[in-house]
Design an enzyme around this catalytic site. Structure first.
Site, PDB file in Angstrom:
ATOM      1  N   SER A  68       2.300  -2.408   9.506  1.00 35.28           N
ATOM      2  CA  SER A  68       2.384  -3.684   8.980  1.00 35.28           C
ATOM      3  C   SER A  68       2.889  -3.836   7.476  1.00 35.28           C
ATOM      4  CB  SER A  68       1.034  -4.385   9.217  1.00 35.28           C
ATOM      5  OG  SER A  68       0.042  -3.899   8.229  1.00 35.28           O
ATOM      6  N   LYS A  69       2.314  -2.671   6.791  1.00 36.12           N
ATOM      7  CA  LYS A  69       2.581  -2.505   5.216  1.00 36.12           C
ATOM      8  C   LYS A  69       4.076  -2.245   4.899  1.00 36.12           C
ATOM      9  CE  LYS A  69      -1.368  -3.896   3.231  1.00 36.12           C
ATOM     10  NZ  LYS A  69      -1.120  -5.081   2.352  1.00 36.12           N
ATOM     11  N   TYR A 103      -2.221  -0.768  10.370  1.00 40.23           N
ATOM     12  CA  TYR A 103      -2.122  -1.112   8.996  1.00 40.23           C
ATOM     13  C   TYR A 103      -0.763  -0.365   8.465  1.00 40.23           C
ATOM     14  CZ  TYR A 103      -3.746  -1.231   4.078  1.00 40.23           C
ATOM     15  OH  TYR A 103      -3.575  -1.430   2.898  1.00 40.23           O
ATOM     16  N   SER A 124       0.811  -1.162  -0.075  1.00 36.93           N
ATOM     17  CA  SER A 124       0.016  -0.014  -0.110  1.00 36.93           C
ATOM     18  C   SER A 124       0.840   1.268   0.147  1.00 36.93           C
ATOM     19  CB  SER A 124      -0.896   0.037   1.264  1.00 36.93           C
ATOM     20  OG  SER A 124      -1.382   1.284   1.281  1.00 36.93           O
TER      21      SER A 124
HETATM   22  N1  LIG Z   1      -8.669  -0.753  -1.460  1.00 39.11           N
HETATM   23  C1  LIG Z   1      -7.558   0.092  -1.391  1.00 39.11           C
HETATM   24  O1  LIG Z   1      -7.839   1.329  -1.370  1.00 39.11           O
HETATM   25  C2  LIG Z   1      -6.261  -0.440  -0.988  1.00 39.11           C
HETATM   26  C3  LIG Z   1      -5.183   0.712  -0.953  1.00 39.11           C
HETATM   27  C4  LIG Z   1      -3.800   0.160  -0.666  1.00 39.11           C
HETATM   28  C5  LIG Z   1      -3.601  -1.288  -0.646  1.00 39.11           C
HETATM   29  N2  LIG Z   1      -4.696  -2.300  -0.744  1.00 39.11           N
HETATM   30  C6  LIG Z   1      -4.298  -3.596  -0.362  1.00 39.11           C
HETATM   31  O2  LIG Z   1      -4.923  -4.356  -1.198  1.00 39.11           O
HETATM   32  C7  LIG Z   1      -5.173  -5.664  -0.874  1.00 39.11           C
HETATM   33  C8  LIG Z   1      -6.525  -6.219  -1.369  1.00 39.11           C
HETATM   34  O3  LIG Z   1      -7.579  -5.679  -0.584  1.00 39.11           O
HETATM   35  P1  LIG Z   1      -8.748  -5.165  -1.537  1.00 39.11           P
HETATM   36  O4  LIG Z   1      -8.905  -3.519  -1.530  1.00 39.11           O
HETATM   37  O5  LIG Z   1      -9.129  -5.938  -2.511  1.00 39.11           O
HETATM   38  O6  LIG Z   1      -9.811  -5.391  -0.209  1.00 39.11           O
HETATM   39  P2  LIG Z   1     -11.081  -6.372   0.049  1.00 39.11           P
HETATM   40  O7  LIG Z   1     -11.926  -6.209  -1.093  1.00 39.11           O
HETATM   41  O8  LIG Z   1     -11.409  -6.445   1.537  1.00 39.11           O
HETATM   42  O9  LIG Z   1     -10.284  -7.868  -0.006  1.00 39.11           O
HETATM   43  C9  LIG Z   1      -9.690  -8.240   0.953  1.00 39.11           C
HETATM   44  C10 LIG Z   1      -9.218  -9.788   0.645  1.00 39.11           C
HETATM   45  O10 LIG Z   1      -8.435 -10.332   1.571  1.00 39.11           O
HETATM   46  C11 LIG Z   1      -8.861 -11.415   2.133  1.00 39.11           C
HETATM   47  N3  LIG Z   1      -8.533 -11.624   3.608  1.00 39.11           N
HETATM   48  C12 LIG Z   1      -8.379 -10.874   4.532  1.00 39.11           C
HETATM   49  N4  LIG Z   1      -7.762 -11.246   5.808  1.00 39.11           N
HETATM   50  C13 LIG Z   1      -7.781 -12.606   5.646  1.00 39.11           C
HETATM   51  C14 LIG Z   1      -7.534 -13.529   6.570  1.00 39.11           C
HETATM   52  N5  LIG Z   1      -7.226 -13.462   7.745  1.00 39.11           N
HETATM   53  N6  LIG Z   1      -7.506 -14.836   6.097  1.00 39.11           N
HETATM   54  C15 LIG Z   1      -7.790 -14.967   4.798  1.00 39.11           C
HETATM   55  N7  LIG Z   1      -8.206 -14.065   3.642  1.00 39.11           N
HETATM   56  C16 LIG Z   1      -8.087 -12.874   4.176  1.00 39.11           C
HETATM   57  C17 LIG Z   1     -10.417 -11.332   2.367  1.00 39.11           C
HETATM   58  O11 LIG Z   1     -11.059 -12.637   2.235  1.00 39.11           O
HETATM   59  P3  LIG Z   1     -12.686 -12.793   2.764  1.00 39.11           P
HETATM   60  O12 LIG Z   1     -13.270 -11.576   2.420  1.00 39.11           O
HETATM   61  O13 LIG Z   1     -12.872 -13.980   2.101  1.00 39.11           O
HETATM   62  O14 LIG Z   1     -12.584 -12.964   4.165  1.00 39.11           O
HETATM   63  C18 LIG Z   1     -10.379 -10.648   0.825  1.00 39.11           C
HETATM   64  O15 LIG Z   1     -10.413 -11.571  -0.108  1.00 39.11           O
HETATM   65  C19 LIG Z   1      -4.759  -5.733   0.669  1.00 39.11           C
HETATM   66  O16 LIG Z   1      -3.645  -5.981   1.026  1.00 39.11           O
HETATM   67  C20 LIG Z   1      -4.965  -4.258   0.977  1.00 39.11           C
HETATM   68  O17 LIG Z   1      -4.042  -3.552   2.103  1.00 39.11           O
HETATM   69  C21 LIG Z   1      -6.186  -1.920  -0.666  1.00 39.11           C
END
Ligand SMILES: NC(=O)c1ccc[n+]([C@@H]2O[C@H](COP(=O)([O-])OP(=O)(O)OC[C@H]3O[C@@H](n4cnc5c(N)ncnc54)[C@H](OP(=O)(O)O)[C@@H]3O)[C@@H](O)[C@H]2O)c1
Ligand SMILES: *[C@@H]1O[C@H](CO)[C@@H](O)[C@H](O)[C@H]1NC(C)=O
Ligand SMILES: *[C@@H]1O[C@H](CO)[C@@H](O)[C@H](O)[C@H]1NC(C)=O
Length: 254
Positions: free
Chosen positions: A158-159, A155, A140
């Site tokens: 950790s990142k 958060y 991130s």
């Molecule tokens: N969206 C943003 O603005 C943004 C910005 C910067 C970085 N990111 C990063 O992008 C990545 C994906 O995020 P996203 O935006 O796509 O979010 P999301 O739609 O909330 O998806 C998160 C995914 O991680 C899985 N997950 C979380 N904790 C878990 C655990 N303990 N065990 C197994 N699976 C787990 C969830 O699985 P379940 O739903 O099946 O539990 C879900 O598939 C993350 O690493 C996040 O930090 C996102």
């Protein structure tokens, strides 16, 4: 980009960026392994992948903070496909909190965003060495600078640790021909903010603020981040390792 017969393990494939990446890999004829907790969502994504080229993904229900579950990801993938070409460490949780909210929040953020990645990578590494495969971590912009206006301390920490992990492991695995890179998104439209505890109303305000404050005047979509993941995991990126790729509409500049 050709991923014909390549085995791609994607964590957090049930939602957002991970689900978008699964669909793009399926389009490129990859054998995808979908990891997450929500079985219903995983099966929905699996069906969408199957509809693209007729290939049925392997679905693995796993809680990444559970060591046995992490072990099962590698065991089940090898049992079914015999090898691993790409590991996408995408699952993450947006643990919010300030320095006054207790250390448990850090434990929670580290468990999923760092420890699970470390563990899964260590178990997958011997298999990736055999295939000269590679790893993409989804980090991130929060790893590179604090998030403003919202308490996101656990958060962010950790990142940041994850990014250093990427560089250190890239150095260690480089001599085995295994590449390791990171994609660091800024605000991206996914269920992430709601999962982190914001109400629908708050998410709408957050998105509006981001639209206004980001230099490009908009947020990213999951598919764009997924595109970058695919590129880095493809042989086209064969000279790229230990790199941190920001995709943030200029968020980090302001
Ligand atoms: N969206 C943003 O603005 C943004 C910005 C910067 C970085 N990111 C990063 O992008 C990545 C994906 O995020 P996203 O935006 O796509 O979010 P999301 O739609 O909330 O998806 C998160 C995914 O991680 C899985 N997950 C979380 N904790 C878990 C655990 N303990 N065990 C197994 N699976 C787990 C969830 O699985 P379940 O739903 O099946 O539990 C879900 O598939 C993350 O690493 C996040 O930090 C996102
Ligand atoms: C990033 O990838 C490397 C190599 O796979 C891995 O060792 C490291 O744990 C990952 N870092 C995070 C935070 O996921
Ligand atoms: C943000 O901008 C995008 C397109 O640039 C638009 O689709 C979306 O509705 C906007 N969101 C808000 C909350 O303003």
């Amino acid at each position: 980009m050709d991923f014909n017969n390549k085995v791609i393990v994607i964590t957090g494939a049930s939602s957002g960026i991970g689900a978008a990446a699964a669909l793009l890999y399926a389009k490129q004829s990859a054998k995808v392994v979908l990891v997450g907790r929500n079985e219903e969502s995983l099966n929905k994504v699996a069906k969408q992948c199957e509809d693209i080229k007729g290939f049925k993904p392997l679905v693995i229900k796993a809680e990444l903070s559970n060591d046995d579950d992490v072990q099962s990801i590698v065991t089940k993938t090898i049992d079914k496909f015999g090898h691993i070409d790409v590991l996408v460490n995408n699952a993450g949780v947006g643990t919010r909190g300030s320095i006054f909210d207790g250390v448990e929040l850090l434990d929670r953020a580290i468990a999923t965003n760092l420890r699970a990645v470390y563990h899964l990578t260590s178990l997958a590494a011997p298999h990736l060495i055999k295939t000269k495969g590679n790893i993409v971590n989804v980090s991130s912009v929060a790893a590179l600078r604090p998030i403003k206006d919202v308490d996101y301390l656990p958060y962010c920490v950790s990142k940041a640790a994850l990014d250093q992990f990427t560089r250190c492991v890239a150095l260690e695995l480089g001599r085995h021909g295994v590449r390791v890179n990171s994609v660091n998104p800024g605000g991206t439209r996914t269920p992430f903010a709601e999962t982190a505890g914001f109400s629908k109303q708050q998410v709408s305000e957050l998105y509006k603020n981001r639209n206004e404050s980001y230099p490009l005047g908009k947020m990213a979509e999951s598919e764009e981040v997924a595109d970058l993941i695919l590129y880095l995991s493809n042989d086209r990126a064969r000279s790229i390792t230990g790199s941190i790729y920001v995709i943030d509409n200029g968020e980090i500049l302001v």
